[in-house]
Scaffold this active site. Structure first.
Site, PDB file in Angstrom:
ATOM      1  N   GLY B  71       0.822  -1.208   0.000  1.00 40.98           N
ATOM      2  CA  GLY B  71       0.000   0.000   0.000  1.00 40.98           C
ATOM      3  C   GLY B  71       0.860   1.263   0.000  1.00 40.98           C
ATOM      4  CG  ASN B 151      -4.090   4.522   9.593  1.00 41.51           C
ATOM      5  OD1 ASN B 151      -4.361   5.553   8.991  1.00 41.51           O
ATOM      6  ND2 ASN B 151      -2.993   4.391  10.303  1.00 41.51           N
ATOM      7  CD  GLN B 179      -6.620   0.411   8.091  1.00 38.93           C
ATOM      8  OE1 GLN B 179      -7.518  -0.321   8.520  1.00 38.93           O
ATOM      9  NE2 GLN B 179      -5.338   0.155   8.298  1.00 38.93           N
ATOM     10  CB  SER B 199      -2.351  -2.594   1.309  1.00 39.60           C
ATOM     11  OG  SER B 199      -1.350  -3.462   1.786  1.00 39.60           O
ATOM     12  CB  THR B 237       9.853 -10.644 -11.953  1.00 40.08           C
ATOM     13  OG1 THR B 237      10.897 -10.508 -12.916  1.00 40.08           O
ATOM     14  CG2 THR B 237       9.121 -11.959 -12.146  1.00 40.08           C
ATOM     15  CB  CYS B 325       5.963   4.329  24.142  1.00 44.90           C
ATOM     16  SG  CYS B 325       6.815   5.295  25.362  1.00 44.90           S
TER      17      CYS B 325
HETATM   18  C1  LIG Z   1      -4.320   3.961   5.597  1.00 43.43           C
HETATM   19  C2  LIG Z   1      -3.099   3.176   5.263  1.00 43.43           C
HETATM   20  N1  LIG Z   1      -2.368   3.510   4.196  1.00 43.43           N
HETATM   21  C3  LIG Z   1      -1.265   2.827   3.844  1.00 43.43           C
HETATM   22  C4  LIG Z   1      -0.810   1.758   4.586  1.00 43.43           C
HETATM   23  C5  LIG Z   1       0.431   1.055   4.171  1.00 43.43           C
HETATM   24  O1  LIG Z   1       0.169  -0.196   3.593  1.00 43.43           O
HETATM   25  P1  LIG Z   1       1.320  -1.264   3.480  1.00 43.43           P
HETATM   26  O2  LIG Z   1       1.542  -1.811   4.842  1.00 43.43           O
HETATM   27  O3  LIG Z   1       0.808  -2.303   2.537  1.00 43.43           O
HETATM   28  O4  LIG Z   1       2.522  -0.577   2.939  1.00 43.43           O
HETATM   29  C6  LIG Z   1      -1.541   1.376   5.715  1.00 43.43           C
HETATM   30  C7  LIG Z   1      -1.101   0.239   6.536  1.00 43.43           C
HETATM   31  O5  LIG Z   1      -0.596   0.347   7.618  1.00 43.43           O
HETATM   32  C8  LIG Z   1      -2.709   2.102   6.068  1.00 43.43           C
HETATM   33  O6  LIG Z   1      -3.425   1.780   7.145  1.00 43.43           O
END
Ligand SMILES: Cc1ncc(COP(=O)(O)O)c(C=O)c1O
Lengths: 126, 387
Positions: B71, B151, B179, B199, B237, B325
């Site tokens: 992603g 997220n 998400q 993703s 590839t 943290c």
């Molecule tokens: C909103 C959002 N964008 C992008 C990503 C990144 O995806 P990936 O872990 O496949 O690089 C995440 C995953 O943590 C996500 O929650």
């Protein structure tokens, strides 16, 4: 990521609490970093620390170092207590993860502030 | 001890049906899809079938899909690839303050290449307003990137309205739907988006594969040059097993979406109500209704997130937090701070994200073990004075 010793002091801290009639209180840390430690000390006429307690808002390392510094300082004179460094506290816990060495390792600083507070109060009384 | 997984926003397990589809491509069907002999041709058609299936799910054509390595790569390709290909048209990019770092840091990076950026604020729920967006668009604006669902707090943005603002201004609109996949409608025409990132590992597919939808006519520079794969827009590839797995996972997710949403929403609300009943001084972060069906994000006052997570872990519960943290930086979650939540409350956030296997019994177990942990940590906190 934490040593067994850190986890033990974090999960079963021996010195949590407040001392209502403390002779010195010190607070270190800030809410931006997410760590606030407060140490209370009771000191006798010979400048020896007879009781010590802490209250901490923070991560596992912040709570474990607070508990450890209390353990290290009890029975010591304030001069001896001032020799205790943050690094020594981390060492007594068998080390901290590198990212915890700064913001979460301020317990000795809080203790030193409590001692400074004690000295100030004593000076005012004299 | 039983382990309970409440972190489906971080990643999900590969479904057995997905794994079954993938397995042959690691062994017998190992050929390079670019080779002309049977091994290669078979794998080329496996990729074609996957691409067709995904295109049908998204309501686009197969040629509008670029497979990527994750992603984050899809987000990078959308922003860097579009900006570099269109810099003659303008140099201004707009995004929002609550984006995933794959978007936010990429947009910030573009300033080094001479682009100007605007980072839109969000409301108290983490939502971007179409009016604010309209006001931020300038003649030089070429690209807007705003996430579909957040997220951390699960807030769903009004993508059709935001996309409409961009369309009317003649500006390209990208959305990070990483998400949203599995929970929300991904039809690109209904959404009105020009580019969209997905993703696979967030919807029970494998890690290490994602895609970028790019509407026909949108010009994009490649970030990875080499062989001519993905019609010259992403060399390398192909991850055949991953692509096949992502397609299967998306088919399953979309087929079960509405039923799953109803089930998860009921579990989510049971959890939220249960937490409110049992723990004083908590607040729900994110939108009360416009939120992902599997997301619960609460701030528990006077305590810090990492110490909460460690305690939960010892009870077998996996969750996450926006504390410094655990956010990998020195500050609390940029999402919670952008929503106007004070630092010490942001540090005490707890994110519980449910999944297709989550049960009522697991929710009830959490509701049983969390209150004593909170009480114990509050008793240690200098910020807390019980009333
Ligand atoms: C909103 C959002 N964008 C992008 C990503 C990144 O995806 P990936 O872990 O496949 O690089 C995440 C995953 O943590 C996500 O929650």
């Amino acid at each position: 990521m934490y040593s067994e010793k850190v986890m033990d002091h974090f999960m079963n801290p021996r010195n949590v609490g407040e001392i209502a009639d403390a002779d010195g209180v010190g607070t270190e840390g800030n809410p931006v970093c997410g760590d606030i430690m407060r140490i209370y000390i009771k000191v006798d006429e010979a400048d020896r620390i007879t009781d010590v307690k802490f209250k901490t808002f923070g991560c596992g390392a912040a709570i474990a170092t607070s508990d450890m510094v209390c353990e290290m300082v009890i029975g010591k004179t304030i001069d001896e207590a001032l020799q205790i460094t943050n690094a020594a506290v981390a060492e007594a816990l068998e080390g901290l993860p590198p990212n915890k060495m700064h913001c979460s390792n301020l317990a000795a600083d809080a203790l030193h502030k409590a001692i400074a507070d004690y000295k100030e109060r004593k000076a005012k009384q004299a | 001890m039983n382990r309970i997984y409440f972190d489906h926003a971080a990643t999900t397990p590969v479904r057995p049906e997905v794994l079954t589809e993938m397995l042959p491509y690691f062994t017998e069907n190992f050929g390079n899809p670019s080779s002309i002999y049977a091994w290669g041709r078979e794998n080329r058609s496996a990729i074609d079938r996957a691409r067709d299936s995904i295109a049908a799910q998204l309501g686009c054509t197969a040629r509008e899909i670029i497979f990527t390595g994750c992603g984050s790569e899809a987000d990078n390709l959308a922003i860097k690839g579009f900006a570099l290909a269109n810099q003659k048209k303008g140099n201004h990019i707009i995004t929002s303050a609550v984006e995933h770092h794959a978007v936010l840091d990429t947009v910030k990076y573009m300033t080094k290449l001479g682009f100007e950026i605007t980072i839109l604020p969000v409301d108290q729920y983490g939502m971007v307003s179409p009016d604010e967006l309209a006001k931020a668009i300038r003649p030089e604006t070429i690209l807007v990137s705003i996430m579909y669902a957040n997220n951390e707090v699960g807030t769903i943005n009004p993508i059709p309205e935001l996309a409409k603002v961009c369309r009317e201004a003649g500006v390209c609109f990208h959305t990070d739907a990483v998400q949203a996949a599995g929970a929300l409608d991904l039809n690109v025409d209904k959404l009105g988006v020009d580019m969209m990132s997905l993703s696979a590992h967030k919807f029970y597919g494998p890690k290490g594969v994602g895609l970028l939808y790019v509407r026909k006519g949108v010009k994009l520079d490649s970030l990875i040059h080499g062989g001519g794969q993905e019609r010259g827009r992403r060399a390398g590839t192909e991850n055949v097993a991953g692509i096949v797995g992502m397609a299967k996972a998306l088919e399953l997710a979309n087929a079960e979406r509405l039923e799953m949403n109803a089930r998860l929403t009921a579990l989510r609300d049971r959890l939220i109500i249960g937490l409110r009943d049992r723990i004083p001084e908590i607040r729900l972060n994110g939108h009360p209704t416009e939120r992902l069906p599997n997301n619960v994000n609460i701030s528990i006052r006077y305590i810090e997130g990492e110490s909460l997570l460690l305690n939960l872990d010892l009870k077998g519960i996996a969750a996450s937090s926006g504390s410094a943290c655990t956010s990998g930086s020195l500050e609390a979650s940029h999402v919670l701070l952008a929503m106007g939540i004070p630092h010490e409350i942001a540090h005490g956030s707890l994110r519980l994200t449910l999944g297709r296997k989550t049960t009522e019994a697991e929710i009830d177990y959490l509701l049983e073990v969390l209150p004593p942990i909170v009480e114990k940590l509050r008793a240690m906190s200098p910020l807390y004075s019980p009333s």
